[in-house]
Design an enzyme around this catalytic site. Structure first.
Site, short mmCIF file in Angstrom:
data_model
loop_
_atom_site.label_atom_id
_atom_site.label_comp_id
_atom_site.label_asym_id
_atom_site.label_seq_id
_atom_site.Cartn_x
_atom_site.Cartn_y
_atom_site.Cartn_z
NE ARG A 159 -0.15 -0.48 1.03
CZ ARG A 159 0.12 -1.38 0.09
NH1 ARG A 159 0.57 -1.00 -1.09
NH2 ARG A 159 -0.05 -2.68 0.35
NE ARG A 179 1.41 5.09 -6.74
CZ ARG A 179 2.20 4.04 -6.52
NH1 ARG A 179 2.42 3.64 -5.28
NH2 ARG A 179 2.77 3.40 -7.52
CB SER A 212 2.82 -7.73 -5.39
OG SER A 212 4.21 -7.94 -5.35
NE ARG A 262 -2.97 -0.32 -8.08
CZ ARG A 262 -1.69 -0.05 -8.22
NH1 ARG A 262 -0.94 -0.83 -9.00
NH2 ARG A 262 -1.13 0.96 -7.59
#
Length: 422
Positions: A257, A272, A347, A386
Site C-alpha cells: 500500500r 504502518r 477489520s 501488528r
C-alpha cells in the site's frame, strides 16, 4: 456497486442512508445520468424498431413490384443507419458515465450501524484480557532484537522493514500460526496472485476511489493491497450453486500500500508499512447466511488474539468511519501496554452485494430460474506485523527480552525468548 433500480425507485431513501456517512445528495448526479441514458435508449429502441419495420416493408414492396417505393424505403434505412450508430455510441458513453458516477459512491450502512461522523462514534461491544500499562514501546524493543530500519531505508526508503534473527523467526511463526488457525476454523488455504488486473481491483472497490493508495506496475497490473482482492475475485463472473455456499477461503500474503492519504500518520516503528503480511479471511455466501458468517469471521480473528494472550476490544464502527465497500464492520483493537493504547489489528466487514455487483458474482438457488448476487465478507485473521508489535509489548521483560507465547513455540525452532543483541 449499487442497485440502480432501487436507487431509481427511492432516491430519497438512498440519500438518507449515505447522508449517515457524510455523503450528501448522493443520488442527484447518478439519477440525472441514468435519466439521460434511458432517454437515449428509448430513442435507440424506437429507431431499431423502425428499421425492422422498414426492412419488412422493403421486402413487401419488392414482392409486388413497387421498386420506386422500395428505393425510398431503402433511403430511409440508410439515414437510420447513421442515426443508430450515433445513438449506440451515445448509449455506450452514457452507460460509462452512470457506472463511473455510481462507482464513486460508498456502500450503504446497515441499519444496526450506529450514527457518527468519525472514529469517536464507534461503539465498544466487547473487551477481553487485562490492560496494564508500562514498559517500552515496540520500536525501542525491536531495535534491540533484530530490526534494522537504517538498512531498510537504504534499500527501499521509508516505511519498509528489515528483520533478522529471532525477530524474523517470530514474524514467520505468527503468520504460520494464524494461517493454521484459519484452516482449523474452516477456511480453505489458498495461494493467490500478488499481481492482479485492473478489473479485479475494481471488483473489490480499491479502484477507482483509492487509485492513489495503490502500487501500479508498468504493464497495467496492480500489487494487491490485501489478499481480499484475489480471494474475493475467485468468484467474479461466476454463477454459484447455493449448495456450495458459504465458500470460505484464506491466504497469507504480502500486501502493498502506498497509503498516499496517510502521510505523517503512524510513521514510527512497524505499525504502518508499505509492505506487510497478513492472513486474510474471505467468505462468499447468500444474503441469509451473511449475519452468521460475519460473527463467525469476527470470532475466528478473536480466537487468534485470545490464543496468543493478547488483550483486545471489539469495536462496532459508526457510519462515518466505515470503509468504502462495507455495510457493517467490527474492528479488533489490540492493547499495546508500552504505548498505552488500543491499536487496530483486524477489520472484519460485511459488504452485502456491493462487491458482487461489481464482479458480477451470482448464486442460483435450486428450483429457481433466476439468479441473485452473492454477499461478500472479508477480514484480517490477523495482521502479522501488528501482532508482532503486540507480542513485543505484551510479553516484554524488564531486561528487554521478550517471552514467546506458548502457542508459538512449535513454530519457533526451540527459541523460547528473544534476547537483546549485543
Amino acid at each position: 456497486m449499487h442497485d440502480l433500480k432501487a436507487l431509481r425507485a427511492d432516491p430519497a431513501a438512498f440519500d438518507a442512508a449515505l447522508a449517515r456517512r457524510g455523503v450528501l445528495r448522493a443520488s442527484d448526479a447518478v439519477v440525472e445520468a441514468d435519466k439521460a441514458l434511458r432517454t437515449i435508449q428509448t430513442l435507440l429502441q424506437a429507431d431499431l424498431a423502425r428499421r425492422n419495420d422498414l426492412s419488412k416493408a422493403i421486402g413487401a414492396a419488392l414482392a409486388r413490384g413497387a421498386h420506386d417505393e422500395a428505393e425510398a424505403l431503402k433511403a430511409e434505412v440508410a439515414a437510420l443507419k447513421d442515426r443508430i450508430a450515433a445513438a449506440e455510441a451515445a448509449e455506450a458513453g452514457a452507460v460509462e458515465r452512470v457506472e463511473v458516477l455510481a462507482s464513486q459512491l460508498p456502500n450503504l450502512p446497515a441499519e444496526d450501524v450506529p450514527d457518527g461522523a468519525d472514529e469517536t462514534g464507534n461503539v465498544e461491544v466487547k473487551r477481553w484480557g487485562a490492560t496494564p500499562a508500562g514498559g517500552l514501546e515496540h520500536d525501542a524493543l525491536a531495535a534491540r532484537l533484530g530490526w534494522n530500519p537504517e538498512a531498510a531505508s537504504r534499500i527501499a526508503g521509508a516505511r519498509f522493514a528489515v528483520l533478522a534473527g529471532g525477530l524474523a523467526r517470530l514474524h514467520r511463526a505468527l503468520g504460520q500460526f494464524m494461517l493454521d488457525r484459519a484452516v482449523a476454523a474452516g477456511w480453505r488455504e489458498t495461494v493467490v496472485p500478488l499481481l492482479v488486473r485492473e478489473p479485479a481491483m475494481y471488483g473489490t472497490a480499491q479502484l477507482p476511489k483509492f487509485r492513489d493508495d495503490q502500487f501500479e506496475t508498468v504493464d497495467g497490473r496492480w500489487l494487491i493491497p490485501t489478499a481480499e482482492v484475489s480471494l474475493t475475485n475467485l468468484v467474479r463472473e461466476q454463477i454459484l450453486d447455493e449448495d456450495a455456499l458459504p465458500l470460505r477461503v484464506a491466504a497469507l500474503t504480502p500486501c502493498f500500500r502506498r497509503e498516499a492519504g496517510a502521510a505523517g500518520k503512524d510513521t514510527r516503528g512497524l505499525i504502518r508499512q508499505h509492505q506487510f503480511e497478513k492472513v486474510e479471511l474471505v467468505t462468499i455466501c447468500t444474503a441469509e447466511q451473511a449475519t452468521a458468517e460475519h460473527l463467525r469471521m469476527v470470532e475466528a480473528a478473536e480466537a487468534v488474539l485470545e490464543a496468543l494472550g493478547l488483550p483486545y476490544r471489539r469495536m462496532l464502527l459508526c457510519a462515518g468511519d466505515l470503509g468504502f465497500a462495507a455495510r457493517r464492520t467490527f474492528d479488533l483493537e489490540v492493547w499495546l501496554p508500552g504505548a498505552g493504547v488500543f491499536r487496530e489489528i483486524s477489520s472484519v466487514s460485511w459488504c452485502g452485494d456491493f462487491q458482487a455487483r461489481r464482479m458480477d458474482a451470482r448464486v442460483r438457488s435450486a428450483g429457481e430460474k433466476g439468479t441473485r448476487f452473492v454477499h461478500t465478507l472479508n477480514g484480517s485473521g490477523v495482521a502479522v506485523g501488528r501482532a508482532l508489535v503486540a507480542v513485543l509489548e505484551n510479553f516484554q521483560e524488564p531486561d528487554g527480552s521478550v517471552i514467546m507465547p506458548p502457542p508459538l513455540l512449535p513454530y519457533m525452532g526451540g527459541l523460547e525468548r528473544l534476547t537483546p543483541e549485543a
